[in-house]
Design a protein around this motif. Structure first.
Motif, PDB file in Angstrom:
ATOM      1  N   UNK A  12       0.867  -0.989   0.128  1.00 52.87           N
ATOM      2  CA  UNK A  12      -0.495   0.073  -0.141  1.00 52.87           C
ATOM      3  C   UNK A  12       1.064   1.405   0.051  1.00 52.87           C
ATOM      4  N   UNK A  13       2.016   0.838   0.764  1.00 53.83           N
ATOM      5  CA  UNK A  13       2.661   2.676   0.751  1.00 53.83           C
ATOM      6  C   UNK A  13       3.374   3.045  -0.485  1.00 53.83           C
ATOM      7  N   UNK A  14       4.154   1.272  -1.074  1.00 61.54           N
ATOM      8  CA  UNK A  14       4.100   1.384  -2.365  1.00 61.54           C
ATOM      9  C   UNK A  14       3.216   2.330  -3.912  1.00 61.54           C
ATOM     10  N   UNK A  15       2.192   2.011  -3.764  1.00 61.87           N
ATOM     11  CA  UNK A  15       1.836   2.186  -4.364  1.00 61.87           C
ATOM     12  C   UNK A  15       0.700   3.315  -4.611  1.00 61.87           C
ATOM     13  N   UNK A  16       0.685   4.322  -2.735  1.00 65.59           N
ATOM     14  CA  UNK A  16       0.721   5.472  -2.364  1.00 65.59           C
ATOM     15  C   UNK A  16       1.732   6.189  -2.821  1.00 65.59           C
ATOM     16  N   UNK A  17       2.695   5.991  -2.731  1.00 66.43           N
ATOM     17  CA  UNK A  17       3.639   6.580  -2.963  1.00 66.43           C
ATOM     18  C   UNK A  17       4.218   6.990  -4.423  1.00 66.43           C
ATOM     19  N   UNK A  18       3.892   5.860  -5.490  1.00 63.06           N
ATOM     20  CA  UNK A  18       3.593   6.350  -6.416  1.00 63.06           C
ATOM     21  C   UNK A  18       3.228   6.657  -7.247  1.00 63.06           C
ATOM     22  N   UNK A  19       2.274   6.863  -7.090  1.00 69.57           N
ATOM     23  CA  UNK A  19       0.783   7.372  -7.745  1.00 69.57           C
ATOM     24  C   UNK A  19       0.777   9.298  -6.986  1.00 69.57           C
ATOM     25  N   UNK A  20       1.399   9.069  -5.917  1.00 70.93           N
ATOM     26  CA  UNK A  20       1.732  10.305  -4.790  1.00 70.93           C
ATOM     27  C   UNK A  20       2.624  11.300  -5.908  1.00 70.93           C
ATOM     28  N   UNK A  21       3.435  10.820  -6.071  1.00 67.23           N
ATOM     29  CA  UNK A  21       5.242  11.253  -6.677  1.00 67.23           C
ATOM     30  C   UNK A  21       4.418  11.706  -8.615  1.00 67.23           C
ATOM     31  N   UNK A  22       4.046  11.022  -8.647  1.00 65.08           N
ATOM     32  CA  UNK A  22       3.491  11.151 -10.516  1.00 65.08           C
ATOM     33  C   UNK A  22       2.235  12.425 -10.325  1.00 65.08           C
ATOM     34  N   UNK A  23       1.545  12.603  -9.074  1.00 61.76           N
ATOM     35  CA  UNK A  23       0.589  13.879  -9.309  1.00 61.76           C
ATOM     36  C   UNK A  23       1.800  14.768  -8.669  1.00 61.76           C
ATOM     37  N   UNK A  24       2.202  14.811  -8.081  1.00 61.09           N
ATOM     38  CA  UNK A  24       2.775  15.937  -6.947  1.00 61.09           C
ATOM     39  C   UNK A  24       4.253  16.706  -8.545  1.00 61.09           C
ATOM     40  N   UNK A  25       4.829  16.086  -9.568  1.00 62.94           N
ATOM     41  CA  UNK A  25       5.331  16.135 -10.255  1.00 62.94           C
ATOM     42  C   UNK A  25       4.888  16.844 -11.610  1.00 62.94           C
ATOM     43  N   UNK A  26       3.523  15.669 -11.930  1.00 62.61           N
ATOM     44  CA  UNK A  26       2.476  16.183 -12.812  1.00 62.61           C
ATOM     45  C   UNK A  26       2.497  17.964 -12.513  1.00 62.61           C
ATOM     46  N   UNK A  27       1.346  18.619 -10.998  1.00 61.55           N
ATOM     47  CA  UNK A  27       1.323  18.966 -10.582  1.00 61.55           C
ATOM     48  C   UNK A  27       2.561  20.911 -11.289  1.00 61.55           C
ATOM     49  N   UNK A  28       3.556  20.546 -11.682  1.00 57.00           N
ATOM     50  CA  UNK A  28       4.340  21.200 -11.553  1.00 57.00           C
ATOM     51  C   UNK A  28       4.984  21.743 -13.376  1.00 57.00           C
ATOM     52  N   UNK A  29       4.553  21.118 -13.939  1.00 52.21           N
ATOM     53  CA  UNK A  29       3.830  21.590 -15.617  1.00 52.21           C
ATOM     54  C   UNK A  29       3.533  21.669 -15.615  1.00 52.21           C
ATOM     55  N   UNK A  30       3.077  22.632 -17.063  1.00 54.82           N
ATOM     56  CA  UNK A  30       1.589  23.096 -17.379  1.00 54.82           C
ATOM     57  C   UNK A  30       1.252  21.886 -18.215  1.00 54.82           C
ATOM     58  N   UNK A  31      -0.061  22.496 -18.366  1.00 56.57           N
ATOM     59  CA  UNK A  31      -1.329  21.155 -19.706  1.00 56.57           C
ATOM     60  C   UNK A  31      -0.722  20.686 -21.027  1.00 56.57           C
ATOM     61  N   UNK A  32      -1.100  19.607 -21.154  1.00 52.22           N
ATOM     62  CA  UNK A  32      -1.068  19.440 -22.252  1.00 52.22           C
ATOM     63  C   UNK A  32      -0.244  18.420 -22.303  1.00 52.22           C
ATOM     64  N   UNK A  33       1.216  17.536 -21.558  1.00 50.83           N
ATOM     65  CA  UNK A  33       1.709  16.548 -21.588  1.00 50.83           C
ATOM     66  C   UNK A  33       1.643  15.773 -20.949  1.00 50.83           C
TER      67      UNK A  33
END
Length: 68
Positions: A12-33
């Motif tokens: 559970x920690x691995x899945x939540x960490x993976x998805x959370x890290x993906x969301x955090x990185x995507x939030x720093x980039x503009x739309x369209x990628x």
């Protein structure tokens, strides 16, 4: 039983960490990628650690369920 709970917690920690890290990185980039086009350099290392945590947790859990 303790190993099963440990394995499920690791999974559970691995899945939540993976998805959370993906969301955090995507939030720093503009739309369209795409999601994985946003990662650079050391961010892949963090994703690999979370993926390994998930795989190890799944393996421990499966081994403990088969034992019981």
């Amino acid at each position: 039983m303790k190993k099963l709970i440990f394995g499920l917690g690791l999974l559970l920690s691995g899945v939540i960490g993976f998805v959370g890290w993906c969301i955090a990185v995507v939030q720093t980039v503009g739309p369209g990628g795409t999601v994985f086009a946003c990662f650079f350099g050391s961010e892949w290392i963090v994703l690999a650690v979370f993926a390994i945590m998930t795989i190890v947790g799944l393996r421990i859990s499966i081994m403990e369920v088969k034992r019981d």
